[in-house]
Design an enzyme around this catalytic site. Sequence first.
Site, PDB file in Angstrom:
ATOM      1  N   GLU A 199      -1.663 -20.843  50.166  1.00  0.00           N
ATOM      2  CA  GLU A 199      -2.250 -21.827  50.909  1.00  0.00           C
ATOM      3  C   GLU A 199      -1.174 -22.965  51.301  1.00  0.00           C
ATOM      4  O   GLU A 199      -1.116 -23.605  52.479  1.00  0.00           O
ATOM      5  CB  GLU A 199      -3.199 -22.697  50.093  1.00  0.00           C
ATOM      6  N   HIS A 213     -14.906 -24.512  42.448  1.00  0.00           N
ATOM      7  CA  HIS A 213     -15.577 -24.248  43.785  1.00  0.00           C
ATOM      8  C   HIS A 213     -16.847 -24.994  44.285  1.00  0.00           C
ATOM      9  O   HIS A 213     -17.301 -24.476  45.288  1.00  0.00           O
ATOM     10  CB  HIS A 213     -16.127 -22.764  43.949  1.00  0.00           C
TER      11      HIS A 213
END
Lengths: 316, 328
Positions: B62, B131
Amino acid sequence: MERERAMQLYYDMARIRAFERIVEELVVSGATRGLIHTSIGNEASAVAVCDVMEPSDYLLTGHRGHGHVLARGADPYEVMSEILGHQDGLCRGMGGSMHLVDMAHRTIGATGVVGGNLSMALGAAYSARQLGSDGVAVVFFGDGATSTGAFHEALNLAAVWHLPVLMVCENNTVAEFTSRHEHSVVDEIVRFAEPFAIPASRMVAVDAIAVREHAQEAIALVRHTPGPYLLELETRRLVGHYAGDPRRVGNVRAMADTWDPLLVTAERLKKEGWYTADELNSFVVEAEVEIRAAAAKAKAGKPASPHDIDALLSAT
Amino acid sequence: MIEGGLTSYSRALNLALAEEMEADPTVHVFGEDVAEGGAFGTTRGLVDRFGKDRVRNTPISESTIVGLATGAAITGLRPVVEVMFIDFLTLAMDALVNHAAKLRFMSGGQLRVPLVLRTQNGAIGGAGAQHSQSLEAWTAHVPGLKVVTPATPRDARGLMRASIRDADPVVFIEHKGSYGLKEQLHPDDGLVAIGEATIRRHGSDLTIVCYGGAVTVAGLVASDLAERGIDAEVVDLRTLVPLDISTVLESVRKTGRVVVYHEAVLRAGFGAEIAARIQEEAFADLKLPVRRIGARAIPLPAAAHLESAIIPDRAGVLMTILTFLEAN
């Protein structure tokens, strides 16, 4: 290597040296504040690598980047003005020593976050190719950066996407004040390239002529493969970590004959029969005069003002 | 080209990406699995239409993905980079916050960063603490970033197109639970300007300020309130930064009673910024203190049936509002 080009390299190193000495003076005297790191000891790396770049190539550097930015062609008056926080600075006084950007020469960034420039170099290389140029990205970083996740991620992605990035690690074996063996079991930074099959080489970067020859091969490989290359240049930091820092790593006086790029390159130029000691000295003096004039002009310049901030924000 | 019939939020994003990629060859899409269509189907078909050069899968990196997109943005491309879950934005914060957000300013204006970072927020039952987060407040706190939170398919499409055309970095936050939401789209639906709120439901008794995933719930709560004789106005911010405070204040002046509601944790959430601005700028118009509604400051349990104990659901929001109105 022609005699004239060798002189230019030497002169450019002398300019960087003069510039950085003045920066050290300004910090010690309190004329300027901020986090400033000079690159004394890295001059050969800067001038040699920048000399083999094309106008369409992009340059990125880090917090020790004055030498790179100057070698790439930035105006010393604008660089000094930036360090001083003046209006005429490259970045209008907004970026400072660690964030020098000089778009006119495609110096697209310096970062104060170690490793932060690597991924951006990948992006610049990517866009150069997407937009149809054969430009490459050249990014300078230190040995300390090789412990960051950013470094390993960048090696991987540059290899997978065949990105034309010349990754130049100036390994002075010390990250701030911690020596390399305390934070890595890998002494030779070129080893990191192996798992990714990235071409790599290492050399001592004190003879600017030798570094230039080597850098030319490396950048040609980057440009034409296209793909990444990891170039490890061994240097020594002949000053403290930050400007005005009295601490030294090692005995820098004893090291000078081996590790001062100006002394070593001068010896090379004399050995080749190109220039005499007197001629070389005169280049140094000329460089100092040029840089002192630019610095004096910068010191006398206008500081950036709050108005400049608003003007910057409202530009669309 | 809009097909007839209802269009889902994820399809609306897909259309917007395709429209902008068609119009501008410098628009590139990066992210994990984007060429496969993405985790929620948003990028489906783009690689077939625009090629592997412009729609690129990335490794799980990322930080480097967002940094690469930043480097590409300052050298002539307009990248749309995806961070699959906003929870993973944590890994890219250096690239986003220390670099993308600051380069324009630090360079004295020499650099512009026309980057769109697409990500998604929110809890949909059972995804667990790592999440399910709503971290928009982190991005709203960083100077140099614009932050948009479209709640509907039309706004998703319009704001995506506007974000891609913006010369500065935009954090585009979708909601996990919204991808299936459907709305009738029209070919002449234009861009939705960044920085403009909209009224989802007009009312005169109470203002509910919300954004993103909370908007759908707020709409349902408004009808629950209407059954009890309370006429709520629902203001959908659509953009968090720059904040359209004047639309909010206009509603506040009309109703005098405000609830600021988001799915994110209440503590130091973006609702605190809105509430502070309201009381700073419309204190005289308030009949009641500003009330905020958000999640409890506890990492979300994985068991889906426990989510409503942390994140207020429709019934929870309704109860809170009724209690608040009664107590005052």
